[in-house]
Design a protein around this motif. Structure first.
Motif, PDB file in Angstrom:
ATOM      1  N   GLN A   1       3.952   6.766   7.727  1.00  0.00           N
ATOM      2  CA  GLN A   1       3.442   6.927   6.363  1.00  0.00           C
ATOM      3  C   GLN A   1       2.785   5.677   5.803  1.00  0.00           C
ATOM      4  O   GLN A   1       2.269   5.702   4.694  1.00  0.00           O
ATOM      5  N   VAL A   2       2.888   4.570   6.523  1.00  0.00           N
ATOM      6  CA  VAL A   2       2.281   3.353   5.987  1.00  0.00           C
ATOM      7  C   VAL A   2       1.322   2.779   7.011  1.00  0.00           C
ATOM      8  O   VAL A   2       1.436   3.023   8.192  1.00  0.00           O
ATOM      9  N   ASP A   3       0.358   2.049   6.485  1.00  0.00           N
ATOM     10  CA  ASP A   3      -0.457   1.267   7.396  1.00  0.00           C
ATOM     11  C   ASP A   3       0.473   0.253   8.054  1.00  0.00           C
ATOM     12  O   ASP A   3       1.617   0.089   7.682  1.00  0.00           O
ATOM     13  N   ASP A   4       0.006  -0.449   9.031  1.00  0.00           N
ATOM     14  CA  ASP A   4       0.907  -1.297   9.815  1.00  0.00           C
ATOM     15  C   ASP A   4       1.205  -2.650   9.168  1.00  0.00           C
ATOM     16  O   ASP A   4       1.525  -3.596   9.845  1.00  0.00           O
ATOM     17  N   LYS A   5       1.069  -2.730   7.857  1.00  0.00           N
ATOM     18  CA  LYS A   5       1.337  -4.036   7.262  1.00  0.00           C
ATOM     19  C   LYS A   5       2.828  -4.356   7.202  1.00  0.00           C
ATOM     20  O   LYS A   5       3.212  -5.504   7.010  1.00  0.00           O
ATOM     21  N   PHE A   6       3.682  -3.336   7.382  1.00  0.00           N
ATOM     22  CA  PHE A   6       5.118  -3.608   7.441  1.00  0.00           C
ATOM     23  C   PHE A   6       5.512  -4.056   8.843  1.00  0.00           C
ATOM     24  O   PHE A   6       5.299  -3.330   9.815  1.00  0.00           O
ATOM     25  N   ASP A   7       6.104  -5.235   8.950  1.00  0.00           N
ATOM     26  CA  ASP A   7       6.685  -5.679  10.220  1.00  0.00           C
ATOM     27  C   ASP A   7       8.154  -5.247  10.184  1.00  0.00           C
ATOM     28  O   ASP A   7       8.970  -5.819   9.492  1.00  0.00           O
ATOM     29  N   MET A   8       8.450  -4.166  10.921  1.00  0.00           N
ATOM     30  CA  MET A   8       9.727  -3.495  10.749  1.00  0.00           C
ATOM     31  C   MET A   8      10.542  -3.530  12.033  1.00  0.00           C
ATOM     32  O   MET A   8      10.019  -3.255  13.099  1.00  0.00           O
TER      33      MET A   8
ATOM     34  N   ASP B   1       7.944   4.324  -0.976  1.00  0.00           N
ATOM     35  CA  ASP B   1       7.553   3.897  -2.333  1.00  0.00           C
ATOM     36  C   ASP B   1       8.338   2.657  -2.754  1.00  0.00           C
ATOM     37  O   ASP B   1       7.777   1.708  -3.300  1.00  0.00           O
ATOM     38  N   THR B   2       9.643   2.684  -2.512  1.00  0.00           N
ATOM     39  CA  THR B   2      10.469   1.545  -2.919  1.00  0.00           C
ATOM     40  C   THR B   2      10.061   0.287  -2.164  1.00  0.00           C
ATOM     41  O   THR B   2       9.974  -0.804  -2.743  1.00  0.00           O
ATOM     42  N   LEU B   3       9.810   0.431  -0.860  1.00  0.00           N
ATOM     43  CA  LEU B   3       9.369  -0.743  -0.085  1.00  0.00           C
ATOM     44  C   LEU B   3       8.067  -1.297  -0.646  1.00  0.00           C
ATOM     45  O   LEU B   3       7.906  -2.499  -0.823  1.00  0.00           O
ATOM     46  N   LYS B   4       7.127  -0.400  -0.948  1.00  0.00           N
ATOM     47  CA  LYS B   4       5.832  -0.855  -1.471  1.00  0.00           C
ATOM     48  C   LYS B   4       5.998  -1.547  -2.819  1.00  0.00           C
ATOM     49  O   LYS B   4       5.390  -2.587  -3.078  1.00  0.00           O
ATOM     50  N   GLN B   5       6.847  -0.960  -3.682  1.00  0.00           N
ATOM     51  CA  GLN B   5       7.079  -1.599  -4.977  1.00  0.00           C
ATOM     52  C   GLN B   5       7.654  -2.997  -4.804  1.00  0.00           C
ATOM     53  O   GLN B   5       7.274  -3.936  -5.498  1.00  0.00           O
TER      54      GLN B   5
ATOM     55  N   ALA C   1      21.408  -5.603   0.187  1.00  0.00           N
ATOM     56  CA  ALA C   1      20.370  -4.737   0.756  1.00  0.00           C
ATOM     57  C   ALA C   1      19.485  -4.148  -0.333  1.00  0.00           C
ATOM     58  O   ALA C   1      19.929  -3.926  -1.459  1.00  0.00           O
ATOM     59  N   GLU C   2      18.243  -3.915   0.024  1.00  0.00           N
ATOM     60  CA  GLU C   2      17.319  -3.295  -0.925  1.00  0.00           C
ATOM     61  C   GLU C   2      17.608  -1.803  -1.080  1.00  0.00           C
ATOM     62  O   GLU C   2      17.435  -1.230  -2.152  1.00  0.00           O
ATOM     63  N   MET C   3      18.014  -1.161   0.022  1.00  0.00           N
ATOM     64  CA  MET C   3      18.313   0.271  -0.038  1.00  0.00           C
ATOM     65  C   MET C   3      19.459   0.590   0.904  1.00  0.00           C
ATOM     66  O   MET C   3      19.669  -0.100   1.897  1.00  0.00           O
ATOM     67  N   VAL C   4      20.163   1.684   0.563  1.00  0.00           N
ATOM     68  CA  VAL C   4      21.220   2.177   1.431  1.00  0.00           C
ATOM     69  C   VAL C   4      20.969   3.664   1.636  1.00  0.00           C
ATOM     70  O   VAL C   4      20.842   4.407   0.661  1.00  0.00           O
TER      71      VAL C   4
END
Lengths: 333, 333, 333, 333
Positions: free
Chosen positions: D249-256, D213-217, D196-199
C-alpha cells in the motif's frame, strides 16, 4: 603505501558511521571526539553516513556532544546505506562538502562496504582516510575483533540460555539461527558458550545426514534435548530450511523448533570489552591520522594496535580457528 | 623443567576448585570432564578444594555430572580455603587419598594460593599437576585473562551504569569501590568502559590533592557529575577512606557518595568470553596432561594456549598496560 | 476537600522531579508531556526540582523532548533536595516564577518530602498541585506501588542471585543490606524472591538470639549456606552491625560476610511494570488536573487509578502484608 | 460447588507441570513442597505432566529437591503435552497410578488445556484437584496475573529496547512479533513499556489502511523511526504477513524490517514479581487443598488470593483494559 608521503597538517577531522549499526559505535565516536579535543583538533560529525556527507549534514562536535553515550547501543550519528556514494558523481559531491567545511581527514566506522567506498574516495580525491572496524560479524581481516562482536555474541548467548530452559523442560531440539552472513564467528562462539550440540556454518558445512546421525547418537546416549546453532547465511531462513530437511529424514520422534534471533543481536548496551575496544580503536584511529598514517583500517591484533591497508582489510579473509570447531564436537559428548 | 621426563600413563585424573569462586569455573569443569571422556580417561571430582581431598570427599564424574552447568556461576565442586594443606601433614593425607583412589594426575582451578599449595604437593610427592587460572582479579602471570575476569568487569560495569543514572540526575560525585586486591585490572577496565573520570589503583597512586584538583577542573569545565573508580586494595573501605580525605580538602560544595560493590562481582552467569576461555583452558589442561606437560599453569597468551611453570605463574607479576591508564585521562576530557 | 472548588481553565502546566531519583521517572515525564500535547495543553519542564523552580530554570517541552527516554533510569529533569523551598520566602519566589511563566498547575514527582513541600505551596498560594509517587521505597499510602519500586526489587534480586552463587560455593552466610529507610518492602519482596532464609526489617524486629537460633537450626538441618536480607534502616551499616552481634553469640564456625547493595538499587533501565505504572500515573495525573482534581497524589490501588489527598498520602502509613512475612518463614524450611 | 462436601484427610499430595513451560514454575513447585513439609504433608513429584502420571513417573520430594531452583526458568518436573490424557482410558490409568502411590490430591500447574484435563479427571474419578495458572500468556480468568507473564513481558521489552537502537540509528520501521495466541496481553504491555507507535492484537484489529495512515502521519510529524508490536495470533508469521500488506500500500519509502521474538520469551530467570506470585500461589494452592477447597484454580485478584472453579477459569475470558489500549495511542503522539 599507506604511510602518508606528504603529511599535511590536520586541523579538522570529520567522522561518520556507515552500514549496519553495532554496539560500541558510540563509545568509539566518543573516543575520537575526546581524543581530538585532547590533541587540539576540531571534530565535525556527519549524520547518516556517506549520504549525509553528500548532503552536507555536518555539525561541530564538542566534549559535551559525546557525554553519557558510552553505554548506548546504536549510533548517535545515525547510519544508512548510500548507493549514491558508489558513483563517482556522489563522491565528487562528498569531496566538495569536505572542502567547503574545511575538513582535512575523514574517519569512517563500518564494515567491508564502508571501506570499499572509502578506498575509492581516497584514490580519486586523495582524502586522508582512517577506517575503524564496526560490525557485529567480526569478518574483517586486520583485527582480531570488530566493534560490536562481543556484545552480539553475548546477546545471542542470553537468548540461547533462555531457550535451553524450554528445550530442557520439554526435551526438544531447537535450531537457533544467529547472524553472520559470510562468517560463522557469532555461531561458533555463541555455540561453544551456549553448550550447543552442533554448530552449522558455511565455512564447515555439515550434510543433513551428518546432523541427523549426530542427533540420533545423542538421543541414544540418553540426551533429552539438543540445541543446534545455525549461521544465517546469505538469506534469513537457513535454520527453517534445515529443520525441514531433517524432518524429512527422520520419523517424527524429534520434537523440533526453530527460532531466528534476528535484529535483537544488533542492539543493546555494549559489553565492557566492546566499549574498551571501541575506545582504543577510536583513539588509535585519531592518533594514527595525526602521525600521518592514512588509507588504513586500525585494528587490534594480539592486543596491540595495528594499521592494515584498506585494500587488504577488504580483500583478505579471516578464517575461524580450527581449535574452536574441534571444541564444539568434543564438549557436546 | 616442566616437561615430564617420564610420562607415565594417565588413566584417571581428579579435579578440584580452590580459593575464591569465579564465574566460568563450571564451564571449565565441564570441559575437563567432557574432554577426558572424549579421550577415554576417567575423571574424579573432589569437593571443597584441598580440604575435600584430605578428607577423601571424592566422587566419579560422568558426562551427565556436567550437563546444564555451563551457564552457572560459582562452582559445583564447591570451594574453600584450607590451612591444613599448607602443612606437610595435610599434604601427606591428601597424597594418600590420591593413591587410594588410583588418581594419576590432579587439575586445580584457582589463583595464586591454590598454585602455591599445588607446587609444594608436586615437589614433595611428584604428583603430576596442572593449574588453571580461575580468579576474577586477572592478576596471574602466564595468561592474558583469567576465568571470571571478563564477567566481573561486566558486572562492575552494569553497577557503574546504574549509579551513573543517579549521579547524573543529582549532579553528584560517586566513588565506587571494585574488587582487585593486588591488581587494578577490574578498576581500570570497568573505569574505561564506564566512562569514569578517574581510576585509583595501587599500581598508579594518585595523591588526594591530584584527585581534588581534577574534580575541581572538571566542575570548572561544567561537568555536573563524576564517577571515580577505586580498587579495593588490601582492605575493604578504601573508597570510604578516600572520600573522607577529599572532603577534608574541599569546601562542602561536592555532594559525594560512596558505594562498595562487594561480593556481587564474584557471582552471576559467566559471559560468553569466560565460558569460551574456561572451555579452552579446561580442554587445554587435560590435553596438556595427556601429552606429559605437568607442573604448569595453562593460559592464553595472544589467543594461543601457553603452558607456564607454576613457579613462574606464582612469582612473576603482570603489569597493567600503560596505554589503558593513559586512555582514562584522555577520554574523561 | 480535594475536588476542585473553582475549576479554573488550565492551559499550561509545569512538571518537576524532586528528592531521590527512581527508575521510571522519565517514562512518567514522557506520559505527562505526551498526554498534555494530546489534550492541547502546554507543558513546561522545571530542572533540578524546587530549587530550579525558585531560580526559574524552566523550559518549554515538546513531544521530541521526551522521545527515546522511556527506557532510561534517572530523570532528564534532574533532581535535588532544596532546603530553601522549606521556607516561606523560598516558596514565595517559586510562586512568582510560576506566575511569570504563566503556569496554571504543577505536577511533582517524588516522595514524602516532595509532597510535604507541595502541600505547603498549595495551602499558601493556592497553586493547583498534583503529586505522583516516585520512590523506590514503596512507602507511600494511597498507591499499591510507587514508581521505581519494581525495578529496585529486581535489581536487588539480581544481586542476591549473584551472591548466592558464592554463598553456595563456599557454604557461607551472607547478610545483604538493601535500601528502605522507613520501610521493609524491598527487603521482604527481594527476600522472598531471592529465597532468603531470613528478612530483618524494622517493622518486624528479630532479636539477635532469634537470628542465631534460626541459623543454627538451619545448619542442623544440613543447610550449607544462608542468605539474610537486612533493610538498611535509619543509617547505612545495619547489616554490618548485626553481623558483629551474631559473631559475638556464636563460636566462629559461621563463615559470615556482609554486602551493602547501596546506590546500585536506584538506577538502571526501568522494568516493564515500572514503565507502565509510570505511564498510567503520568497520564492519570494530567487528566485528573484537567478534571479539576487537585491537591492530591495519583496512585494505583487494585489496578485502578485513585486520587488521595496529599495530607493523607503524607501522614498515613502502608503496612507490609502479614501474608508476606509469614511466607518468608515457611518457604525457608 | 467447589467447596469440598466431604473433606477427606490429605496426607500425601502430588504435583505436576503441564503444557508450555513458564518462568516461575520452579518457584511455585518449591512453595508447594516447602509448604507441604511445613504442614506435615508428603509431596510426590510427577515428571513430564499427565504422561508421567499415566506411566507412573513419580518420586518423593524433600526440601532439598527444591533448593536452589527459585531462580531457574523452565520446570524441574519437565513438561509435555499428553494426548492420551484426553481419553478416558488414559485418565483411568492415571487414576490407578494415583491410587497405587497413595496420593490424596493433585496440584497441576499449567494453562487452559491443563485445567480441561484436570476437570475431566475430577468429574470422572473425584480426585481432589487444585489448579495453578502457569502460562506466559496471562489469558486465564480468575487471576490478574499468571506465572511467567511478568517475565515474558520484560523479556520482550528487553528485545524491543535492543531493536530500537537499530531502528533509531537507521530510521527504520520495525514490526516485532511477540507471543500471545489468543491474547494480546504481552503485546499491549510490552508495547506501552517499549514506547511502540502501534500495537496490533486480535482483540482490537486495525486495518492495514489504518496502520499505513498512522505511519504516514508519524513521518509527517518528522518521526524518524517506528516500532509496531504484533501479537503472533493463531500462527507464527503474523508480522511478516502484515509487513507484506503494508508494503503493497505504500511506495517504497518505508524501510521496514520484521523480527519474531519466538521462544526466547518462554525462558529465563523469573522476575521478582513472578517468583513472589508463584510462591504465593503455590502456598495458597496447598493451604486451599488442606482447607478442603478443591476443583478450583487459585489466583490473585486485587492482590488477594482467590479460588475460582476450574470450569469458570476455563470458560470465561479476561478482556484487556481499554485504558491500556487508549494509552498506546496517546503516548505515541
Amino acid at each position: 603505501m599507506f604511510l602518508n608521503m606528504t603529511p599535511s597538517i590536520i586541523n579538522r577531522i570529520a567522522i561518520l558511521t556507515s552500514g549496519s549499526d553495532a554496539p560500541g559505535m558510540n563509545a568509539c565516536i566518543r573516543a575520537v571526539v575526546r581524543g581530538a579535543l585532547y590533541h587540539g583538533i576540531e571534530v565535525m560529525g556527519i549524520r547518516r553516513g556517506y549520504g549525509g556527507l553528500i548532503r552536507g549534514d555536518i555539525f561541530s562536535m564538542t566534549s559535551h556532544s559525546v557525554s553519557n553515550i558510552i553505554q548506548r547501543g546504536g549510533t548517535i550519528l545515525k547510519s544508512a546505506h548510500c548507493p549514491e556514494f558508489m558513483t563517482v558523481e556522489g563522491r565528487q559531491k562528498a569531496y566538495e562538502q569536505l572542502m567547503n567545511h574545511g575538513i582535512d581527514a575523514l574517519i569512517v566506522i563500518g564494515g567491508n562496504g564502508t571501506f570499499e567506498g572509502a578506498l575509492h574516495f581516497y584514490e580519486e580525491f586523495g582524502v586522508p582516510i582512517m577506517g575503524i572496524p564496526g560490525t557485529i560479524d567480526n569478518d574483517l581481516f586486520g583485527t582480531d575483533y570488530t566493534i560490536g562482536y562481543d556484545t552480539a555474541v553475548n546477546t545471542a548467548l542470553k537468548a540461547i540460555d533462555r531457550i535451553r530452559d524450554t528445550a530442557d523442560s520439554h526435551e526438544r531440539i531447537f535450531l537457533i539461527e544467529v547472524m553472520g552472513r559470510d562468517s560463522g564467528y557469532i555461531a561458533v562462539q555463541s555455540g561453544i558458550a551456549g553448550g550447543a550440540e552442533m554448530v552449522v556454518i558455511s565455512e564447515d558445512p555439515l550434510s543433513t545426514q551428518e546432523l541427523v546421525d549426530t542427533l540420533k547418537q545423542g538421543f541414544n546416549r540418553s540426551k533429552s534435548s539438543s540445541i543446534i546453532i545455525v549461521a544465517e547465511g546469505e538469506t534469513k531462513g537457513t535454520a527453517a530450511t534445515l529443520a525441514d530437511q531433517i524432518r524429512k529424514q527422520v520419523d517424527d520422534k524429534f520434537d523440533m523448533r526453530v527460532t531466528a534471533l534476528g535484529h535483537v543481536q544488533r542492539g543493546g548496551t555494549p559489553s565492557a570489552y566492546d566499549r574498551i575496544l571501541a575506545s582504543r580503536l577510536g583513539l588509535g584511529a585519531l592518533e594514527g591520522l595525526l602521525d600521518g598514517t592514512i588509507n588504513v583500517m586500525v585494528g587490534i591484533i594480539n592486543n596491540q594496535l595495528v594499521y592494515t591497508p584498506l585494500r587488504e582489510a577488504i580483500d583478505r579473509s579471516k578464517p575461524i580457528k580450527n581449535e574452536l570447531l574441534r571444541m564444539v564436537n568434543i564438549l557436546s559428548v
